[in-house]
Design a protein around this motif. Sequence first.
Motif, PDB file in Angstrom:
ATOM      1  N   GLY A  68       0.790  -1.221   0.000  1.00  0.00           N
ATOM      2  CA  GLY A  68       0.000   0.000   0.000  1.00  0.00           C
ATOM      3  C   GLY A  68       0.822   1.271   0.000  1.00  0.00           C
ATOM      4  O   GLY A  68       0.274   2.369  -0.184  1.00  0.00           O
ATOM      5  N   CYS A  69       2.128   1.152   0.187  1.00  0.00           N
ATOM      6  CA  CYS A  69       2.950   2.344   0.426  1.00  0.00           C
ATOM      7  C   CYS A  69       3.187   3.190  -0.817  1.00  0.00           C
ATOM      8  O   CYS A  69       3.654   4.327  -0.697  1.00  0.00           O
ATOM      9  N   HIS A  70       2.881   2.682  -1.998  1.00  0.00           N
ATOM     10  CA  HIS A  70       3.059   3.500  -3.199  1.00  0.00           C
ATOM     11  C   HIS A  70       1.763   4.173  -3.629  1.00  0.00           C
ATOM     12  O   HIS A  70       1.772   4.994  -4.543  1.00  0.00           O
ATOM     13  N   LYS A  90      12.913   4.652   5.766  1.00  0.00           N
ATOM     14  CA  LYS A  90      12.090   3.935   6.749  1.00  0.00           C
ATOM     15  C   LYS A  90      12.930   3.080   7.684  1.00  0.00           C
ATOM     16  O   LYS A  90      12.595   2.930   8.868  1.00  0.00           O
ATOM     17  N   TYR A  91      14.003   2.517   7.165  1.00  0.00           N
ATOM     18  CA  TYR A  91      14.796   1.556   7.940  1.00  0.00           C
ATOM     19  C   TYR A  91      15.948   2.203   8.695  1.00  0.00           C
ATOM     20  O   TYR A  91      16.695   1.517   9.392  1.00  0.00           O
ATOM     21  N   ASP A  92      16.088   3.523   8.550  1.00  0.00           N
ATOM     22  CA  ASP A  92      17.232   4.196   9.159  1.00  0.00           C
ATOM     23  C   ASP A  92      17.001   4.587  10.617  1.00  0.00           C
ATOM     24  O   ASP A  92      17.962   4.772  11.372  1.00  0.00           O
ATOM     25  N   SER A  97      10.127   8.314  16.440  1.00  0.00           N
ATOM     26  CA  SER A  97      11.288   8.838  17.163  1.00  0.00           C
ATOM     27  C   SER A  97      11.541  10.267  16.718  1.00  0.00           C
ATOM     28  O   SER A  97      11.165  10.674  15.617  1.00  0.00           O
ATOM     29  N   VAL A  98      12.180  11.032  17.584  1.00  0.00           N
ATOM     30  CA  VAL A  98      12.493  12.421  17.261  1.00  0.00           C
ATOM     31  C   VAL A  98      13.434  12.482  16.063  1.00  0.00           C
ATOM     32  O   VAL A  98      13.272  13.318  15.156  1.00  0.00           O
ATOM     33  N   ARG A  99      14.433  11.592  16.029  1.00  0.00           N
ATOM     34  CA  ARG A  99      15.392  11.597  14.919  1.00  0.00           C
ATOM     35  C   ARG A  99      14.690  11.289  13.607  1.00  0.00           C
ATOM     36  O   ARG A  99      14.985  11.899  12.572  1.00  0.00           O
ATOM     37  N   GLY A 100      13.760  10.334  13.619  1.00  0.00           N
ATOM     38  CA  GLY A 100      13.036  10.007  12.404  1.00  0.00           C
ATOM     39  C   GLY A 100      12.174  11.161  11.927  1.00  0.00           C
ATOM     40  O   GLY A 100      12.127  11.463  10.731  1.00  0.00           O
ATOM     41  N   MET A 101      11.492  11.823  12.868  1.00  0.00           N
ATOM     42  CA  MET A 101      10.663  12.972  12.497  1.00  0.00           C
ATOM     43  C   MET A 101      11.519  14.100  11.946  1.00  0.00           C
ATOM     44  O   MET A 101      11.154  14.744  10.953  1.00  0.00           O
ATOM     45  N   ALA A 102      12.669  14.333  12.566  1.00  0.00           N
ATOM     46  CA  ALA A 102      13.559  15.406  12.098  1.00  0.00           C
ATOM     47  C   ALA A 102      14.071  15.104  10.693  1.00  0.00           C
ATOM     48  O   ALA A 102      14.155  16.004   9.839  1.00  0.00           O
ATOM     49  N   LEU A 190       8.573  -7.690  11.772  1.00  0.00           N
ATOM     50  CA  LEU A 190       9.921  -7.922  12.273  1.00  0.00           C
ATOM     51  C   LEU A 190      10.830  -8.437  11.163  1.00  0.00           C
ATOM     52  O   LEU A 190      11.972  -7.974  11.012  1.00  0.00           O
ATOM     53  N   ALA A 191      10.338  -9.374  10.362  1.00  0.00           N
ATOM     54  CA  ALA A 191      11.150  -9.944   9.276  1.00  0.00           C
ATOM     55  C   ALA A 191      11.572  -8.881   8.275  1.00  0.00           C
ATOM     56  O   ALA A 191      12.688  -8.916   7.737  1.00  0.00           O
ATOM     57  N   GLU A 192      10.696  -7.915   8.021  1.00  0.00           N
ATOM     58  CA  GLU A 192      11.014  -6.839   7.074  1.00  0.00           C
ATOM     59  C   GLU A 192      12.256  -6.077   7.517  1.00  0.00           C
ATOM     60  O   GLU A 192      13.180  -5.829   6.724  1.00  0.00           O
ATOM     61  N   PHE A 193      12.306  -5.702   8.781  1.00  0.00           N
ATOM     62  CA  PHE A 193      13.436  -4.922   9.284  1.00  0.00           C
ATOM     63  C   PHE A 193      14.685  -5.791   9.474  1.00  0.00           C
ATOM     64  O   PHE A 193      15.813  -5.314   9.285  1.00  0.00           O
TER      65      PHE A 193
END
Length: 526
Positions: A68-70, A90-92, A97-102, A190-193
Amino acid sequence: MTATRARTSVRLAEVVGALSLGIDLGFGQPMEHVLRQCLIALRLAESVGLDEDERAVVYYTALLVGVGCHTDAHEQAKWFGDDIAFKSAKYDYEFPSVRGMAAGLRKLGSGKPPLHRFRVGLEFAVAGHREVDGMIAQHAAMARALAEQLILPDAVVRALDASYEMWDGRGWPKGVQGGAIPLAARISQLAEFLEVAYRVGGAEAVREVARKRRGRQFDPGLCDLVIADADGLLAGLDAEPTWDAVVDAEPALQVVLSGAEIDGALGAIATFVDLKTPFMLGHAQAVSELAARAAAERGHLELAPSLRRAGLVHGLGRLGVSNSIWDKPGPLGPGEWERVRLHPYLTLRMLRQSEGLAPLGELAVQLRERLDGSGYPAGSAGAAISPAGRILGAADAYQAMREPRPYRAALTPDAAAAELRRDVTAGRLDADAVEAVLAAAGHRIRRRRAGPAGLTPREIDVLRLVAYGYSNKEIARRLVISPKTVGNHVEHIYAKIDASTRAGASLFAIQHGLLPEEAFAAAAPL
């Protein structure tokens, strides 16, 4: 040249597996990322003792978890520039999290001049953040919708609906937590990450992800299994051909499609691919029918089934090209053109590993080739383009002209026909193929159906423009009504069709024959 004949059967696992390769590209990941996460998910499922039927639910959930992400890539590109680069992050970071939002905020208006980025930032602060907040919930809803169209078990549908929930209850769309989240969803997420962590940093990186996100994003029991035996869980993952391993690993009764079932599955997937950009809504279905009828028009009934299916799959490679290119209102730069030229080749690569789908890829890759060698991706010319490929190319060209693009309005039927015939004169398109397509297109009439879901004619007009990505102000100008009236229409439309986003409205419009705006007069199957 020998005609490409449609196969009589194909595994559903092959169809979904081919789509998964496009999902990989749309996330900026190498092909087979999703296939590998499926294998990891199956190993986790075996570790917790799931039976064969339960593993089958994990299997299809893992393959479809990101589909669905596209569907809102248009909106992603509007806010963040390159939608693929945006999703690849997405995987970083752990999220939320604040870092992800930033990191996400730093991408606002990416690729644009400073003044444009400032304006996008203001618009995002005022209203855009609410639109983005709903995206992840919509991703789960769209994945669920595709699973329903593929007639997958209810357990798969429920798992996909919860595939963005988090163990601590901070996920989407409902904030479900802990054991209330279907186990197949917990395993697949979990498997995705884990797949990304293993590919980038090996088994130790996998253990690190499990340790850091245990009890927050992921099921702590599953994480403990990973921490205790990451090496065993991942053993041999790189040693065997991934495609064969995944197709052979389908648990329980293998789902084999034939005849209309193949057409239905490919059609469902084609519709989802076309949702990537509002300028392509319903394009694959229209090309599919036009090409098949053109073949019949010239007495090539043996080509019609393959042309119908190749028309449905020809756009899969578009998933690997950013909407910052597809939706660009101005001219493309050289680098952008190179990405566009690759998309038929990407379609071929996505289909080539399936014995049942590979012939469709060989046909679909030809639709942008031209007789004088000016086409792409291979620059094939003359006899190197098959009779079926010539018909498919002419059908795609005609349908594209009849649809709006970000840089031009839709051409009228007469203007599109004149343009095709100019391409014949210039030696680019085959004369017989073009005349067959135009003869088939001559039977097209505007749909005049009673409005589905109780929509009024004016609401249908508004729905189409919403699907094409127009703002309320732009719709108001086009329909010569006030923006407030448009807003009221949109509110009523969404309530009637049970949608909340452009992607959901677009899917409804396609499924109920409102897009594209024309239909074939002779609608009986060949």
